[in-house]
Design a protein around this motif. Structure first.
Motif, mmCIF file in Angstrom:
data_model
loop_
_atom_site.group_PDB
_atom_site.id
_atom_site.type_symbol
_atom_site.label_atom_id
_atom_site.label_comp_id
_atom_site.label_asym_id
_atom_site.label_seq_id
_atom_site.Cartn_x
_atom_site.Cartn_y
_atom_site.Cartn_z
ATOM 1 N N UNK A 37 57.379 37.674 4.992
ATOM 2 C CA UNK A 37 58.315 36.734 5.593
ATOM 3 C C UNK A 37 57.712 35.914 6.714
ATOM 4 N N UNK A 38 56.429 36.144 7.013
ATOM 5 C CA UNK A 38 55.818 35.452 8.155
ATOM 6 C C UNK A 38 54.450 34.858 7.795
ATOM 7 N N UNK A 39 53.404 35.651 7.872
ATOM 8 C CA UNK A 39 52.047 35.113 7.721
ATOM 9 C C UNK A 39 51.407 35.496 6.383
ATOM 10 N N UNK A 40 51.553 36.766 5.993
ATOM 11 C CA UNK A 40 50.899 37.241 4.768
ATOM 12 C C UNK A 40 51.446 36.476 3.566
ATOM 13 N N UNK A 41 50.575 35.828 2.819
ATOM 14 C CA UNK A 41 51.046 34.921 1.780
ATOM 15 C C UNK A 41 50.192 34.993 0.529
ATOM 16 N N UNK A 254 62.423 34.261 11.213
ATOM 17 C CA UNK A 254 61.361 33.961 10.244
ATOM 18 C C UNK A 254 61.596 32.639 9.524
ATOM 19 N N UNK A 255 62.846 32.354 9.215
ATOM 20 C CA UNK A 255 63.171 31.098 8.519
ATOM 21 C C UNK A 255 62.742 29.898 9.362
ATOM 22 N N UNK A 256 63.193 29.854 10.594
ATOM 23 C CA UNK A 256 62.891 28.709 11.444
ATOM 24 C C UNK A 256 61.425 28.686 11.867
ATOM 25 N N UNK A 257 60.815 29.857 11.996
ATOM 26 C CA UNK A 257 59.377 29.894 12.285
ATOM 27 C C UNK A 257 58.583 29.241 11.163
ATOM 28 N N UNK A 258 58.944 29.542 9.919
ATOM 29 C CA UNK A 258 58.230 28.962 8.773
ATOM 30 C C UNK A 258 58.388 27.448 8.751
ATOM 31 N N UNK A 259 59.599 26.964 8.999
ATOM 32 C CA UNK A 259 59.831 25.518 9.040
ATOM 33 C C UNK A 259 58.976 24.878 10.130
#
Length: 687
Positions: A37-41, A254-259
């Motif tokens: 949900x954050x960095x690991x992709x 996490x949602x707004x961090x990704x945006x």
């Protein structure tokens, strides 16, 4: 409007669209999935996605799957997307579904299997054991073939045989609103999807800027997450980043961090999601955000509340969010996705009406300063090339402008009908006005049009929508009826009401005559536990009525609308009522630090867990911590998925463990619950 990102040779199918992208933008990133949900992709390029889809599609071709429904049983992730497109490469019909959690009711999945008569399902290696164990109780499972697509060799792509679906070829069945008794699979064609996406792009004012991202945490098997993100990503040629809904519920930041981090211009959420961000993201966390990149913030899949938009805009304006980014919309699976939407860079349109007149399905414009007023948020204008009418559901004639009626829709995005439901298809998709004019989709939703803007006022049908998910009241009522012997056989009603800008579930039920001195609190506990166990929903109020006083028609049908009206007016003849204190904020855990959480002994760990659980449950139940009864069953708390996920996340964060979500719905006491977690934690740490 020119769409330079639109492939000039796309054809009218999703298969042709992906093949064009793979040939012309082969190494461009199509999708990213944030595992944590954050960095690991993990990523998929257009070329990789196309090759994986061909490989799986080749296996489906070996199974003669053309024209057949294929169940897709996946957790959110890139494997699901590859399997979805594989169905198109085999000429098959994708059925996006999801396996029920461990030890939970599989009735809905069984009903979908019975309706589709599917013979094949696709999944991953990690999910297969769980699925087989849960589906063992379903008789049809023995006839199923399956493939774990994550282990299928991509070299099999070379064995794929060319297929050429047409615009009118079925692409998928959407079971977004299906009852556990009679689920309805909306038959969506390739043409429906392409037409809807094209109209949405025109209405929303998308720009051909390939450096802009789309970000979504929405379930990819529901229409907004599926059409509005998975398919729109391929259509627009933009890179889209996805995360699990669970990742958002655990930590809305996490949602707004990704945006902010990805400089995304496009994202979406139901009304409740914007409220959750305001309630859960602290001022310190907001200070790290830059939301100036967010150009289109879709609000849909849930009743839209004016106060919610104002709260979110006011809270996040200092961090770059512009209220003009809001894009209120209205849609439903039967219309593929969007029926109406706003304009980019325009403030949401509102209309203030007399509240009392609204109850009588009349529109009387008034001032927000009037005490008997209600402000509604417009859901935009009808998509280009589509006809939206407001129709009197009794006379089947168009309504005058000051009358509320049922929303009818006609256009190229309207789906073909319900899979293997000819009578329902005729009633819903083939409606005609008095005099026999036209052929329309009856949405079952009520509204009116004011200066071209569509406003939604309620529902003609009894469907309950909470946090963007659909529930049939009959399904909930069936579970409630069996939850306590005091609940009489004459029945009751389930419906939703808006409390503090959020839809909440209410249960109204007649008491059995021989239980007139019933303990209201014990009945409420049983009802809440049963509803949470089956639907992962919290019950706001449990209302017990005198025998023979449930509002019904002369033919004996339950009048849920009348129940709701009398509940709000406080005119129901009640024996007792139990209202759960409204939870504006989710439980906040006290973070443990230092050596106390590093390597505590079992007894110390148990004490720490008890403190954490007591604090969070006391906040949820709105009682002093010392009133938490450790002999009470955790089921009877009525924890919905939202609060159970929040508590689970805080325990995992503070104690460094992985907990099963099913633990929160088991028939064990709170004391046993804490002991179970302590034993697991001690074992994992080797203490």
């Amino acid at each position: 409007m020119s769409h330079s990102f639109k492939p000039p040779t796309q054809g009218e199918t999703l298969l042709n669209l992906l093949r064009w992208r793979a040939n012309h933008q082969s190494h461009q990133r199509a999708y990213t999935f944030l595992v944590d949900g954050e960095i690991e992709a993990v990523h998929l390029t257009y070329a990789n996605l196309e090759r994986q889809a061909r490989a799986i599609g080749a296996w489906l071709q070996q199974k003669n799957a053309a024209g057949q429904p294929i169940l897709l049983l996946y957790s959110p992730g890139l494997d699901f997307i590859a399997a979805l497109f594989a169905c198109f490469y085999a000429g098959a019909i994708a059925v996006p579904a999801y396996p029920p959690p461990l030890n939970r009711n599989s009735a809905r999945l069984a009903a979908i299997m019975a309706n589709t008569q599917a013979k094949i399902f696709l999944t991953t290696t990690a999910m297969l054991t769980q699925i087989q164990r849960q589906m063992a109780e379903i008789p049809a499972v023995k006839d199923l073939s399956w493939l774990t697509t994550d282990t299928w060799p991509v070299e099999m792509a070379d064995t794929w045989a060319e297929v050429n679906p047409k615009a009118d070829t079925l692409a998928l069945l959407q079971y977004t609103s299906g009852s556990t008794a009679t689920p309805k699979g909306v038959m969506v064609t390739h043409g429906n999807i392409i037409q809807n996406l094209d109209r949405v792009v025109q209405t929303a004012g998308f720009e051909p800027d390939r450096h802009r991202e789309g970000v979504s945490w929405l379930p990819p098997y529901h229409d907004l997450g599926l059409i509005g993100f998975v398919f729109l990503g391929i259509y627009s040629g933009r890179p889209f980043t996805l995360m699990s809904p669970l990742a958002f519920i655990q930590k809305p930041l996490r949602w707004l961090q990704a945006i902010s981090r990805l400089r995304a211009s496009y994202s979406a959420g139901p009304n409740f999601a914007y409220n959750l961000c305001v309630d859960k993201i602290t001022p310190e966390q907001r200070a790290e955000l830059d939301l100036s990149c967010w150009k289109i913030a879709i609000v849909g899949a849930d009743p839209i509340c004016c106060e919610t938009l104002e709260r979110f805009a006011h809270t996040f304006a200092p961090y770059g969010f512009r209220q003009q980014a809001f894009y209120p919309s209205y849609g439903l699976a039967e219309a593929t996705l969007v029926v109406s939407g706003g304009l980019q860079s325009a403030l949401p349109v509102t209309c203030t009406v007399q509240a009392e007149a609204l109850k009588n399905r009349r529109v009387i414009i008034t001032s927000p300063k009037e005490t008997d007023s209600q402000t509604l948020v417009g859901c935009g204008r009808s998509l280009v090339g589509q006809n939206v009418l407001i129709v009197d559901p009794q006379t089947l004639r168009p309504c005058p402008p000051d009358q509320i009626g049922e929303i009818w829709v006609a256009g190229p995005s309207v789906a073909r009908g319900y899979w293997r439901q000819p009578e329902e298809t005729q009633h819903t998709f083939q409606a005609r006005l008095a005099g026999g004019n036209g052929q329309f989709l009856r949405t079952g939703d009520l509204g009116f049009v004011q200066e071209g803007e569509l406003f939604i006022t309620g529902r003609l049908k009894d469907l309950i929508i909470i946090r963007g998910c659909n529930y049939y009241p009959q399904d909930i009522e069936k579970i409630v009826k069996a939850s306590h012997p005091a609940l009489g056989p004459r029945g009751g009603a389930a419906f939703s009401v808006e409390i503090d800008h959020q839809e909440q579930l209410v249960i109204v039920w007649e008491v059995e005559r021989r239980h007139r001195s019933v303990d209201v609190n014990s009945v409420a506990e049983a009802v809440r536990g049963a509803v949470a166990q089956t639907f992962e929903l919290e019950t706001y109020a449990v209302v017990l009525l005198k025998p023979g006083h449930l509002p019904k028609t002369t033919s004996g049908k339950i009048q849920r609308y009348q129940c709701r009206k009398q509940f709000l007016e406080n005119t129901l003849p009640v024996i007792g009522i139990n209202i759960q204190p409204q939870q504006k904020n989710l439980p906040q855990a006290k973070t443990l630090t230092g050596d106390t959480v590093d390597h505590p002994g079992h007894q110390q760990l148990q004490q720490q867990l008890e403190e954490q659980v007591r604090t969070q449950l006391a906040e949820f139940l709105k009682v002093p911590p010392d009133q938490i009864d450790w002999q009470r069953s955790i089921q009877t708390l009525g924890l919905g998925s939202l609060h159970a996920t929040a508590v689970k996340y805080h325990l995992e964060e503070n104690f460094g463990i992985a907990l099963s979500p099913e633990m929160f719905f088991e028939d064990i006491t709170l004391g046993q619950f804490v002991s179970k977690i302590a034993s697991q934690t001690t074992s994992e740490r080797g203490n």
